[in-house]
Design an enzyme around this catalytic site. Structure first.
Site, mmCIF file in Angstrom:
data_model
loop_
_atom_site.group_PDB
_atom_site.id
_atom_site.type_symbol
_atom_site.label_atom_id
_atom_site.label_comp_id
_atom_site.label_asym_id
_atom_site.label_seq_id
_atom_site.Cartn_x
_atom_site.Cartn_y
_atom_site.Cartn_z
ATOM 1 N N GLU A 20 42.765 -16.003 10.103
ATOM 2 C CA GLU A 20 43.203 -14.899 9.312
ATOM 3 C C GLU A 20 43.372 -15.520 7.968
ATOM 4 O OE1 GLU A 20 45.046 -12.069 11.381
ATOM 5 O OE2 GLU A 20 45.002 -10.407 9.897
ATOM 6 N N GLU A 67 56.009 -13.725 13.441
ATOM 7 C CA GLU A 67 55.438 -12.539 13.046
ATOM 8 C C GLU A 67 56.054 -11.410 13.712
ATOM 9 O OE1 GLU A 67 51.322 -12.497 14.444
ATOM 10 O OE2 GLU A 67 50.968 -10.916 12.928
HETATM 11 C C1 BGC Z 1 48.278 -9.530 9.514
HETATM 12 C C2 BGC Z 1 49.517 -8.872 9.002
HETATM 13 C C3 BGC Z 1 48.897 -7.786 8.074
HETATM 14 C C4 BGC Z 1 48.388 -6.861 9.136
HETATM 15 C C5 BGC Z 1 48.035 -5.689 8.598
HETATM 16 C C6 BGC Z 1 47.718 -8.804 10.405
HETATM 17 O O1 BGC Z 1 46.606 -9.185 11.231
HETATM 18 O O2 BGC Z 1 48.634 -10.783 9.992
HETATM 19 O O3 BGC Z 1 50.482 -9.566 8.336
HETATM 20 O O4 BGC Z 1 49.640 -7.315 7.118
HETATM 21 O O5 BGC Z 1 47.626 -7.588 10.082
HETATM 22 O O6 BGC Z 1 48.702 -4.777 9.359
#
Ligand code: BGC
Length: 953
Positions: free
Chosen positions: A507, A801
């Site tokens: 990501e 997270e």
């Molecule tokens: C990310 C988040 C991002 C989100 C959107 C995720 O996969 O890691 O930090 O803001 O997607 O909701």
């Protein structure tokens, strides 16, 4: 003049410094937020910090001299700019106002300040900046490359195939004459570059030239390489990797996007020019072109997400030496590309900022070893090994171990995150650092190591944008200290050229929601001014035609449905605003203005000029409603309620920013707009009789398609109240009632928080604002799930997270979670530091850049007895440090020169406060404010002050 000493002395006598009668001294001279930089700003902004031993000191005037040679400054002559004496207290964002500057111009500058009595202080030391290449015609270099992609064999990985071609290496010999006085390298890539001269690396930068929307702009780097060159034959060497330009980005592969790599172009390209200046004024330029030789070296695979494979046996021997026979190499291919804007990289580059030794190495039953760094980081491993040719060492990276000690890689998803080194067999040993990749990890699984690996074989290199550390926070509470460390480590791991969401999985994108929540906090830890100058441009470049800001920037959609979302898209307004607040930066407002207006017009249109988003207004997004209060617990706050708050909040910020750049009509417009939105919000979402926030959950049906929609929706949530209070959406009396509802909700929830990304930052400040600092502290110190303390008790060294990413006593939980979405390094929840700094230490900016500020610590009655927080602001070091005993308090503060502060000292009554050992009224140089709600206000100029007070009778 024969005697240089006497000459120097005379110079000194002639220079205005001798007239100095004040000790007010400018230090830390910077240009565009950087020290002695290259810049391509035609009118760069200058700043300095003032020092003085006298209290209550400020600058009444300044004078700047800029010259093309340092000698000129010594005699007080400035051929580029003499500002003359300017009556002003400004020390930052001072726009260069001299002769037009052209490419390559070297500028030397110094500044002098007059104190509050009009006495001149000494001149600052001399600083410099140098102009980059300002005109497209300055570039003679061609884009060169070599297409290895077509021949690359597919690499199988997790049921898919990766394209990981080898990295082209380039070589060019150049004859350098005698008496070289200056050499500059200007270099960029569509992809990533590394440059060496005679085998020595130029600069310390990684992942250069960084990530931009390469279709619009590409950054280049400028290096002073004078010391790299001798006279005679010199060898220029480059490596060129795929990077964000033509490598893999984000989760495209995971989600089955039609494009998974090469989003901007298939073949990377290099553009470099070396400019030499000789003593006699002659110049020589060596530029990339088809006369450069290209081959492949040892770097067989290279990708940011997937890692590198380096076969040391394949690296051509001695290709860094002149006379190396490169006749079997090919001519570099000219790469035809459309024109893009070339701009100097405006920020601190990504570099190795720290190194860590392993804390342990353990062997696994399968023979592999697990190296533990003891700290979750983003970066690389420097490998040292002695082995025989062909030994193959494989490093796999992970943030966590499974219960049985196996490396956890599930949460990396489709990031292979594997580095492989094949030994050439040097009897003296070999050292390797991957060049164009990085990983988020604490653990490394090592297989194939010859013999038993020892700690000295591995060094963890911490990689990140080299933003200077400006904050410090410490208490007498270990859990809080660990929390602060975790926040800082997470920022370091994710401020990697852009603000990424996470450093480990497939990501690592510049998610706008994360960045807007954490942007303000980040500036309390590091100097992120230049960093965000860069990223805010990326954000403007990525704005949709409609005016909406995207989910992430830079990047094309790595999933077609990623468009925009409430609370994410507002980064386009909030992040420039945070720059204005932290650094007094108005240029970023001016430059972003047209885009920001376009965004506000988008909001107006989308809300149908109703000033409110009723339930279901964003049902057309995927996921419906956007991401909402991402990762919250329990009932979901309606995304439309939050969207309305964000609309109103950004209108408010626009009003403030319009005023800051002199657009009074727009300020008025946005002020009125914010008022209308707040009124419409209240009439739609606030129940007048009870002061409760409400919404119509039926509008969301069974919640299908919404993030966690099955949890149901309610307006009566912690996140809703926290946002309404924090964003000033309520009248004073409504706010008090809302504060009570919030406190009741917490209590009903067993004293636990339930907020996600869009509520976490606002929660503790909202409690403090409504008189429940005690509850805010309670949340801070909580150790039960969900809380920051829970993470720490479960071993976190970074911010997670999810609130329950890992549970020590229940490791199975990690396995059963959505393992693909479980990052151990996500900074959003670290935004609690905003409250720690502003409320625990009590430091709040009143004017942008902390030109004036308040220190009003909230002293708790709990296990915390000491808080010590400082910030090196753009005006200098601010300190708030308090220690309390049962009934007394000591508060040390530092107010930088040229700033003012109001300090609120908790005390039983005004007579119970002493300053530097004496009652307040015996101090002539301070001004006493009111005694209000158990706190005495004191207005202070610069200096260091120690207050002591009695808290209880
Ligand atoms: C990310 C988040 C991002 C989100 C959107 C995720 O996969 O890691 O930090 O803001 O997607 O909701």
């Amino acid at each position: 003049m024969k005697n240089p000493l006497i000459f120097g002395l005379l110079l000194l006598l002639a220079s205005p410094a001798v007239l100095a009668t004040s000790d007010l001294t400018p230090v830390q001279l910077r240009v565009e937020y950087l020290t002695n930089p290259f810049t391509d700003e035609r009118k760069p902004r200058l700043s300095w910090v003032l020092k003085s031993d006298r209290k209550n000191q400020y600058q009444s005037a300044y004078r700047i001299l800029v010259a093309s040679k340092p000698e000129l400054l010594k005699t007080g002559k400035a051929d580029l700019w003499d500002s003359g004496r300017i009556d002003s207290d400004q020390t930052a964002q001072v726009v260069y106002g001299g002769n037009a500057l052209s490419s390559r111009q070297q500028c030397f500058w110094k500044v002098q300040s007059w104190d509050k009595e009009g006495q001149a202080g000494p001149w600052s030391p001399i600083s410099t900046w140098e102009m980059g290449l300002l005109e497209p015609e300055d570039w003679q270099a061609d884009w060169i490359g070599k297409d290895f992609v077509a021949e690359a064999a597919p690499v199988p990985f997790k049921g898919k195939e990766l394209t990981l071609p080898p990295v082209p290496i380039f070589r060019k010999e150049v004859n350098v004459g005698q008496k070289l006085t200056k050499a500059r390298l200007y270099i960029t890539a569509l992809g990533l570059f590394e440059f060496k001269i005679n085998g020595k690396r130029v600069g310390k930068d990684y992942l250069a030239p960084g990530w931009t929307d390469y279709n619009q702009r590409v950054h280049y780097q400028a290096y002073d390489v004078t010391d790299h060159l001798n006279s005679g034959m010199q060898v220029l060497q480059a490596r060129l990797s795929y990077g964000w330009y033509s490598g893999y980005i984000g989760y495209a592969l995971l989600v089955g996007n039609p494009v998974v790599r090469a989003f901007y172009g298939e073949v990377p390209a290099l553009k470099a020019q070396l400019e030499l200046t000789y003593e006699n004024g002659q110049t020589q330029t060596v530029a990339t072109g088809s006369d450069w030789r290209v081959s492949s070296g040892g770097l067989l695979e290279s990708d940011i997400l997937h890692g590198e494979t380096y076969d040391a046996r394949k690296e051509p021997e001695n290709w860094h030496l002149p006379g190396y026979d490169d006749s079997h190499w090919e001519s570099a291919e000219p790469i035809a590309t459309s024109e893009r804007r070339l701009q100097l990289y405006p920020a601190q580059p990504v570099q190795v900022t720290d190194s860590l030794s392993p804390v342990s190495i353990t062997q696994r039953p399968n023979g592999a070893y697990i190296v533990n760094l003891g700290q979750n980081i983003a970066g690389l491993i420097r490998l040292r090994v002695k082995g025989k040719a062909g030994d193959k060492i494989v490093l796999r990276f992970g943030e966590m171990l499974h219960r049985d000690g196996r490396l956890m890689v599930e949460n990396l998803r489709m990031a292979r995150a594997t580095d492989t080194y094949i030994v050439k067999g040097d009897p003296d040993g070999e050292e390797w650092v991957p060049a164009f990749t990085y990983h988020g990890f604490q653990y490394v699984e090592v297989s194939g190591f010859p013999g038993t690996p020892r700690k000295e074989n591995f060094t963890g290199l911490v990689l990140g944008s080299n933003t200077p550390k400006v904050g410090h926070f410490e208490t007498d509470h270990p859990l809080v200290n660990q929390l602060y460390q975790n926040i800082v480590w997470t920022q370091r791991a994710n401020f990697v050229d852009i603000p990424t969401d996470c450093p480990q999985r497939d990501e690592r994108m510049g998610w706008t929601g994360d960045a807007q929540i954490y942007g303000g906090t980040s500036a309390l830890n590091m100097d992120v001014a230049a960093f965000f100058t860069k990223w805010i441009q990326d954000l403007q470049d990525a704005q949709w035609e409609s005016g909406a800001y995207p989910d992430y920037a830079p990047a094309p959609s790595v999933r077609a449905s990623d468009t925009f979302a409430p609370g994410w898209m507002e980064a386009g307004i909030i992040n420039p605003y945070e720059m204005y607040r932290a650094y007094g930066d108005t240029r970023i407002i001016e430059r972003s203005w047209a885009n920001m207006e376009k965004f506000m017009a988008f909001h107006a249109k989308r809300s149908g000029d109703r000033y409110v988003y009723p339930e279901g207004s964003f049902a057309d997004l995927n996921p419906k409603g956007g991401y909402g209060d991402w990762l919250s617990i329990g009932k979901k706050t309606p995304p439309d309620l939050l969207a309305t708050i964000y609309y109103g909040y950004t209108a408010q910020l626009m009003a403030e920013m319009a005023a800051a750049i002199g657009k009074s009509n727009r300020a008025l417009h946005f002020q009125e707009l914010a008022g209308k939105i707040k009124a419409a919000f209240a009439s739609h979402y606030l129940e007048a009789s009870s002061g409760k926030l409400t919404a119509k959950p039926e509008a969301y049906g069974n919640g299908a398609g919404y993030v966690d929609g099955q949890q149901g929706f309610s307006g009566h949530t912690q996140t809703a109240y926290a946002n309404a209070i924090y964003h000033d959406f309520l009248t004073e009396s409504q706010e008090q009632v809302a504060g009570k509802h919030l406190a009741d909700l917490l209590e009903a929830n067993g004293g636990k928080l339930a907020t996600g990304f869009l509520g976490v930052k606002q929660l503790l400040p909202a409690l403090s604002a409504t008189g429940r600092s005690d509850l805010a502290y309670q949340l801070l110190l909580a150790t039960e799930y969900p809380s920051w303390g829970f993470e720490i008790e479960n071993g976190a060294t970074t911010i997670w997270e999810r609130w329950d990413s890992y549970v020590k006593d229940d490791p199975e939980k990690m396995e059963s979670l959505n393992a693909g979405m479980n990052s151990f390094s996500h900074y959003a929840f670290g935004s609690v530091y905003e409250w720690m700094f502003r409320n625990m230490a009590g430091i709040q900016a009143d004017l942008p850049g902390y030109k004036s500020f308040t220190i009003a610590p909230e002293i708790p009655e709990n296990d915390i007895h000491r808080v010590h927080a400082s910030l090196r602001s753009i005006h200098g070091e601010i300190l708030s440090s308090w220690t309390r005993s049962t009934d007394s308090l000591r508060l040390d503060v530092i107010i930088p020169v040229n700033t003012r502060a109001v300090v609120w000292i908790p005390a039983v009554d005004p007579t119970a406060v002493h300053l530097d050992g004496k009652p307040l009224e015996q101090h002539a140089d301070i001004r006493l404010g009111n005694f209000l709600e158990g706190r005495q206000a004191v207005l202070l100029g610069s200096g260091e002050y120690r207050f002591e007070s009695i808290l209880h009778p």
